[in-house]
Motif scaffolding. Structure first.
Motif, PDB file in Angstrom:
ATOM      1  N   HIS A   1      70.116  75.925 102.699  1.00 14.33           N
ATOM      2  CA  HIS A   1      71.523  75.551 102.877  1.00 14.33           C
ATOM      3  C   HIS A   1      71.585  74.563 104.037  1.00 14.33           C
ATOM      4  CE1 HIS A   1      72.930  79.614 101.020  1.00 14.33           C
ATOM      5  NE2 HIS A   1      71.709  79.301 100.626  1.00 14.33           N
TER       6      HIS A   1
ATOM      7  N   HIS B   1      72.795  77.617 109.158  1.00  9.85           N
ATOM      8  CA  HIS B   1      72.410  78.732 108.284  1.00  9.85           C
ATOM      9  C   HIS B   1      70.927  79.024 108.380  1.00  9.85           C
ATOM     10  CE1 HIS B   1      71.539  80.490 104.193  1.00  9.85           C
ATOM     11  NE2 HIS B   1      72.695  81.081 104.424  1.00  9.85           N
ATOM     12  N   THR B   2      70.592  80.302 108.388  1.00  8.54           N
ATOM     13  CA  THR B   2      69.207  80.688 108.108  1.00  8.54           C
ATOM     14  C   THR B   2      69.239  81.426 106.780  1.00  8.54           C
ATOM     15  OG1 THR B   2      69.551  82.589 109.536  1.00  8.54           O
ATOM     16  CG2 THR B   2      68.193  80.809 110.419  1.00  8.54           C
ATOM     17  N   ARG B   3      68.293  81.110 105.898  1.00  7.68           N
ATOM     18  CA  ARG B   3      68.347  81.634 104.522  1.00  7.68           C
ATOM     19  C   ARG B   3      67.304  82.720 104.287  1.00  7.68           C
ATOM     20  NH1 ARG B   3      66.033  79.301  99.111  1.00  7.68           N
ATOM     21  NH2 ARG B   3      67.326  80.416  97.614  1.00  7.68           N
ATOM     22  N   TRP B   4      67.729  83.724 103.585  1.00 11.38           N
ATOM     23  CA  TRP B   4      66.801  84.727 103.043  1.00 11.38           C
ATOM     24  C   TRP B   4      67.015  84.627 101.538  1.00 11.38           C
ATOM     25  CZ3 TRP B   4      64.041  88.931 105.589  1.00 11.38           C
ATOM     26  CH2 TRP B   4      63.471  89.830 104.701  1.00 11.38           C
TER      27      TRP B   4
ATOM     28  N   MET C   1      70.234  88.774 103.042  1.00 15.21           N
ATOM     29  CA  MET C   1      71.343  88.156 103.741  1.00 15.21           C
ATOM     30  C   MET C   1      70.885  87.761 105.140  1.00 15.21           C
ATOM     31  SD  MET C   1      74.990  89.850 104.303  1.00 15.21           S
ATOM     32  CE  MET C   1      74.837  90.595 102.702  1.00 15.21           C
ATOM     33  N   CYS C   2      71.100  86.500 105.485  1.00 13.06           N
ATOM     34  CA  CYS C   2      70.593  86.134 106.801  1.00 13.06           C
ATOM     35  C   CYS C   2      71.677  85.649 107.743  1.00 13.06           C
ATOM     36  CB  CYS C   2      69.443  85.182 106.657  1.00 13.06           C
ATOM     37  SG  CYS C   2      68.318  85.609 107.953  1.00 13.06           S
TER      38      CYS C   2
ATOM     39  N   THR D   1      67.614  84.667  97.780  1.00 12.87           N
ATOM     40  CA  THR D   1      67.810  85.656  96.713  1.00 12.87           C
ATOM     41  C   THR D   1      67.751  84.957  95.359  1.00 12.87           C
ATOM     42  OG1 THR D   1      70.211  85.437  96.660  1.00 12.87           O
ATOM     43  CG2 THR D   1      69.317  87.096  98.155  1.00 12.87           C
ATOM     44  N   HIS D   2      68.213  83.719  95.275  1.00 18.43           N
ATOM     45  CA  HIS D   2      68.229  82.992  94.013  1.00 18.43           C
ATOM     46  C   HIS D   2      67.509  81.661  94.213  1.00 18.43           C
ATOM     47  CE1 HIS D   2      71.292  85.960  93.437  1.00 18.43           C
ATOM     48  NE2 HIS D   2      71.379  85.656  92.153  1.00 18.43           N
TER      49      HIS D   2
ATOM     50  N   HIS E   1      76.138  79.843 102.985  1.00 16.21           N
ATOM     51  CA  HIS E   1      76.558  81.126 102.413  1.00 16.21           C
ATOM     52  C   HIS E   1      75.486  82.177 102.639  1.00 16.21           C
ATOM     53  CE1 HIS E   1      75.992  83.355  98.358  1.00 16.21           C
ATOM     54  NE2 HIS E   1      76.836  84.073  99.072  1.00 16.21           N
ATOM     55  N   ASN E   2      75.923  83.347 103.058  1.00 17.88           N
ATOM     56  CA  ASN E   2      75.042  84.521 103.106  1.00 17.88           C
ATOM     57  C   ASN E   2      75.481  85.457 102.007  1.00 17.88           C
ATOM     58  OD1 ASN E   2      74.687  84.973 106.703  1.00 17.88           O
ATOM     59  ND2 ASN E   2      73.459  83.839 105.270  1.00 17.88           N
ATOM     60  N   GLY E   3      74.519  86.048 101.308  1.00 15.21           N
ATOM     61  CA  GLY E   3      74.849  87.041 100.294  1.00 15.21           C
ATOM     62  C   GLY E   3      74.577  86.519  98.898  1.00 15.21           C
TER      63      GLY E   3
ATOM     64  N   THR F   1      70.000  77.765  93.565  1.00 11.35           N
ATOM     65  CA  THR F   1      70.730  78.860  94.220  1.00 11.35           C
ATOM     66  C   THR F   1      72.052  79.192  93.526  1.00 11.35           C
ATOM     67  OG1 THR F   1      71.993  77.375  95.631  1.00 11.35           O
ATOM     68  CG2 THR F   1      69.872  78.117  96.477  1.00 11.35           C
ATOM     69  N   ASP F   2      72.531  80.386  93.814  1.00  9.05           N
ATOM     70  CA  ASP F   2      73.873  80.803  93.401  1.00  9.05           C
ATOM     71  C   ASP F   2      74.923  80.081  94.258  1.00  9.05           C
ATOM     72  OD1 ASP F   2      72.808  82.115  95.601  1.00  9.05           O
ATOM     73  OD2 ASP F   2      73.986  83.925  95.319  1.00  9.05           O
ATOM     74  N   THR F   3      74.552  79.818  95.517  1.00  6.35           N
ATOM     75  CA  THR F   3      75.469  79.225  96.503  1.00  6.35           C
ATOM     76  C   THR F   3      76.079  77.898  96.066  1.00  6.35           C
ATOM     77  OG1 THR F   3      74.146  80.242  98.225  1.00  6.35           O
ATOM     78  CG2 THR F   3      75.572  78.425  98.912  1.00  6.35           C
TER      79      THR F   3
HETATM   80  N1  GLU Z   1      72.019  83.748  97.714  1.00  2.85           N
HETATM   81  C1  GLU Z   1      71.845  82.652  98.595  1.00  2.85           C
HETATM   82  C2  GLU Z   1      70.529  81.958  98.350  1.00  2.85           C
HETATM   83  O1  GLU Z   1      69.662  82.446  97.708  1.00  2.85           O
HETATM   84  C3  GLU Z   1      72.008  83.016 100.065  1.00  2.85           C
HETATM   85  C4  GLU Z   1      70.915  83.895 100.603  1.00  2.85           C
HETATM   86  C5  GLU Z   1      71.154  84.323 102.081  1.00  2.85           C
HETATM   87  O2  GLU Z   1      71.940  85.225 102.303  1.00  2.85           O
HETATM   88  O3  GLU Z   1      70.508  83.756 102.974  1.00  2.85           O
HETATM   89  O4  GLU Z   1      70.330  80.873  98.763  1.00  2.85           O
END
Ligand code: GLU
Length: 359
Positions: free
Chosen positions: A95, A80-83, A1-2, A85-86, A106-108, A131-133
């Protein structure tokens, strides 16, 4: 989550987004992006084009990509800064994600994104990213087709999301507004005396700009415009409670702890669970970029670190030997630079950096 930032007002929006994201940079990220909607003066707030920029790597890359762009009239912006996950850290996966007339950050994690994606694809929606976003923006636009009113369509969208999220959405169909929602991921609204409203996933980007802050409750959602901050939960309108935001950045960053070190010690469990978010699959950790074959080819592990991280490295070397059954040794980073180390070609070399200034 970023990190997430958002802005409604007259300020120069590229600058606010870049500065705001910079304040969240310490959390680590793999890519960044922003979307800015400018409102045309004369014609009762009609939305112009939404400009957007994305870049992988450091914020400097996003700054370069958006060089020469400026929007200082009335408008809204999200960043947004992205970490990841998907999906891998690529520009397409960065993003904001876009539909036909809307952009989302979106974060998470949206846990039920597969089900939503299949449903949307069956209706002919095309997805660009992995992504899931991206489901959020398409679900919103599909809902809008049947519901007609943008905020109602957003409300119906949020009701379908399961997981941990803090998310902002802007759309040409609701000029001058940011729609937001959050559950199990941090999101705050800031306001000042002037006519402007801020969003951020932590205090730091708001300090010096906002006078008061409202930390949103889980499962709250709503919209913000220059005239109104509307917060809802369980379809009921709430009156959001704002508290004074400290003007001293380092005090606010310490979140009530006396020292950064104390804060970091207490934050450990949250940091571990945030880092593993989306990476725990059926009781095991799955790191999609590290294949089993890659891991099997590692003959030994060398960890290079200084000070406190040297001691953390010593602890982890015991764990690597015990759990991974692999030779592990630790080098003191401040000495390492003077050596001509003999490293095995198949050694995994881990460098631990600290939040301080240790070279
Ligand atoms: N799940 C999202 C992705 O993978 C958001 C990751 C985030 O929290 O930066 O793009």
């Amino acid at each position: 989550m970023c990190g997430i930032v958002g802005y409604v007002g007259n300020r120069e929006k590229r600058e606010f987004i870049l500065n705001g994201l910079k304040e969240l940079e310490y959390r680590g990220y793999d890519s960044a992006g922003m979307a800015v909607m400018s409102l045309e003066g004369g014609c009762d707030k009609c939305a112009q084009e939404i400009a957007f920029f994305k870049a992988i790597g450091k914020l400097e890359n996003l700054a370069k990509k958006s060089e020469g762009f400026s929007s200082s009239g009335e408008g809204v912006a999200i960043g947004h800064t992205r970490w990841a996950t998907h999906g891998k850290p690529t520009e397409i996966n960065a993003h904001p994600h876009l539909g036909e007339h809307s952009f989302v950050v979106h974060n998470g994690i949206i846990e039920n994104y597969k089900e939503l994606k299949e449903e949307l694809e069956a209706k002919g929606v095309n997805f660009l990213s992995q992504t899931d976003t991206e489901v959020i923006v398409h679900l919103f636009e599909e809902n809008l087709k049947t519901i007609g009113e943008p905020f109602k369509a957003y409300e119906a969208t949020v009701a379908r999301l399961h997981g941990a999220y803090a998310t902002l959405l802007i759309t040409k169909t609701a000029p001058g507004k940011i729609f937001f929602a959050k559950d199990a991921a941090p999101l705050a609204i800031g306001k000042s005396e002037g006519k402007e409203v801020f969003f951020a996933s932590s205090d730091a980007p708001l300090i010096g700009l906002a006078k008061e802050v409202c930390y949103l409750d889980d499962k709250s959602y709503g919209f913000v415009s220059l005239d109104e901050i509307a917060v809802f939960k369980d379809a009921k309108k709430l009156s959001p409670s704002f508290a004074a935001l400290p003007a001293d950045k380092s005090y606010a960053q310490k979140e009530g702890y006396r020292f950064f070190m104390e804060k970091e010690i207490y934050e450990q469990s949250a940091v571990v669970s945030e880092t593993l978010m989306g990476r725990v699959k059926e009781d095991a950790v799955g790191l999609e970029n590290l294949t089993d074959e890659y891991l099997r080819n590692i003959d030994d592990i060398v960890i290079c670190a200084c000070g406190t991280s040297y001691h953390a490295a010593l602890t982890s070397s015991y764990l690597f030997e015990r759990l991974a059954d692999t030779r592990a040794k630790v080098e003191i980073a401040s000495e390492f630079r003077y050596r001509r180390p003999k490293l095995n070609k198949n050694a995994l070399f881990i460098v631990i950096s600290q939040s301080g200034e240790t070279a």
